[in-house]
Design a protein around this motif. Structure first.
Motif, short mmCIF file in Angstrom:
data_model
loop_
_atom_site.label_atom_id
_atom_site.label_comp_id
_atom_site.label_asym_id
_atom_site.label_seq_id
_atom_site.Cartn_x
_atom_site.Cartn_y
_atom_site.Cartn_z
N GLU A 56 -18.25 -59.91 -36.43
CA GLU A 56 -18.98 -60.60 -37.49
C GLU A 56 -20.24 -59.80 -37.85
O GLU A 56 -20.95 -59.32 -36.97
CB GLU A 56 -19.35 -62.02 -37.05
N THR A 59 -24.87 -62.19 -39.08
CA THR A 59 -24.63 -63.61 -38.80
C THR A 59 -25.87 -64.48 -38.89
O THR A 59 -25.75 -65.70 -38.97
CB THR A 59 -24.07 -63.79 -37.38
N SER A 63 -22.66 -67.39 -35.56
CA SER A 63 -21.33 -66.80 -35.50
C SER A 63 -20.27 -67.89 -35.58
O SER A 63 -20.38 -68.91 -34.90
CB SER A 63 -21.15 -66.01 -34.21
N THR A 70 -20.72 -58.50 -32.78
CA THR A 70 -21.54 -58.56 -33.99
C THR A 70 -22.08 -57.18 -34.34
O THR A 70 -22.28 -56.32 -33.48
CB THR A 70 -22.71 -59.53 -33.82
N ASP A 72 -25.31 -55.80 -36.75
CA ASP A 72 -26.49 -56.29 -37.45
C ASP A 72 -27.47 -55.17 -37.74
O ASP A 72 -27.59 -54.20 -36.98
CB ASP A 72 -27.19 -57.38 -36.63
N PRO A 84 -27.04 -57.36 -31.21
CA PRO A 84 -25.72 -57.00 -31.73
C PRO A 84 -25.01 -55.96 -30.87
O PRO A 84 -25.66 -55.11 -30.24
CB PRO A 84 -26.04 -56.42 -33.11
#
Length: 229
Positions: A56, A59, A63, A70, A72, A84
């Motif tokens: 993802e 976020t 999430s 993640t 980021d 992240p």
């Protein structure tokens, strides 16, 4: 490696209420949950079985899949616990992720900020994941973040040469889903145009129905008055 579990609405509300800072606000909690909940149901439907098979992006600490990986941007959009798996600015191509490393890639209201490399970022999403879920406004203008712009259905098709497997509007942007292993040749933009027309037509019918009832009532009153005379 952990089996997969998902964000609940109670967890979402509790979390974003603590984040209210102009991005998460009380008046947008419900409409933002609308697309989060749809993403969660779609990920469930894909049958992905482990959280580390989901990546993802951006976020803001929310999430859809618990313990998903993640990616980021470190310089902005801070939140508590930000850590992240990939501390990376997605405008820097290529992303530090292996080809088809993930089953599902999710980015909700992120890609409007990835100018001037939006086409390359879209291709990166397809490179690193089998299934791609994006929520993005098709038109976007934010003076606080100059240069940001939306991506339309037509833009995506010109970049990818395939149609999304799923496409529909939400209150905060359009919902796009592609399965790169089962690409679609169906032009859903025309389907959605018809749906929008149907919704408008439905509103017109409802108004006409309401007007028709009022007319019938008035007619009955007139007939009753004539009888009384």
């Amino acid at each position: 490696m952990s089996t997969i579990s998902f964000l609940t609405k109670a967890e979402y509300v509790n979390h974003v209420q603590g984040l209210e800072d102009g991005h998460w606000t009380n008046d947008t909690i419900e409409i933002r949950w609308d697309y989060h909940s749809r993403v969660i149901e779609l990920v469930k439907a894909t049958g992905v079985d482990y959280s580390n098979k989901v990546l993802e992006m951006g976020t803001m600490g929310v999430s859809c899949v618990k313990e998903s990986h993640t990616i980021d941007y470190l310089e902005r959009w801070d939140f508590e616990g930000k850590n992240p798996n990939y501390p990376h600015d997605a405008r820097e191509i290529p992303w530090p992720v292996n080809d088809k490393q993930y089953e599902v890639f999710i980015a909700l209201r992120v890609f409007q900020h990835l100018t001037p490399v939006q086409p390359q970022a879209v291709l990166e999403a397809f490179r690193i994941a089998k299934k791609i879920i994006l929520v993005i406004p098709e038109k976007y203008d934010n003076p606080i973040i100059p240069g940001s712009k939306g991506i339309s259905y037509e833009d995506f098709y010109s970049i990818l040469g395939v149609h999304p497997n799923l496409y529909f509007p939400t209150a905060f942007g359009s919902f796009f889903y592609w399965d790169s292993e089962n690409p679609s040749s169906l032009d859903l933009s025309k389907v959605m145009a018809n749906i929008k027309l149907t919704q408008v037509t439905k509103q017109v019918i409802q108004k006409e129905h309401s007007h028709s009832i009022k007319t019938k009532v008035k007619s009955k009153i007139k007939r009753l008055l004539k009888k009384l005379k």
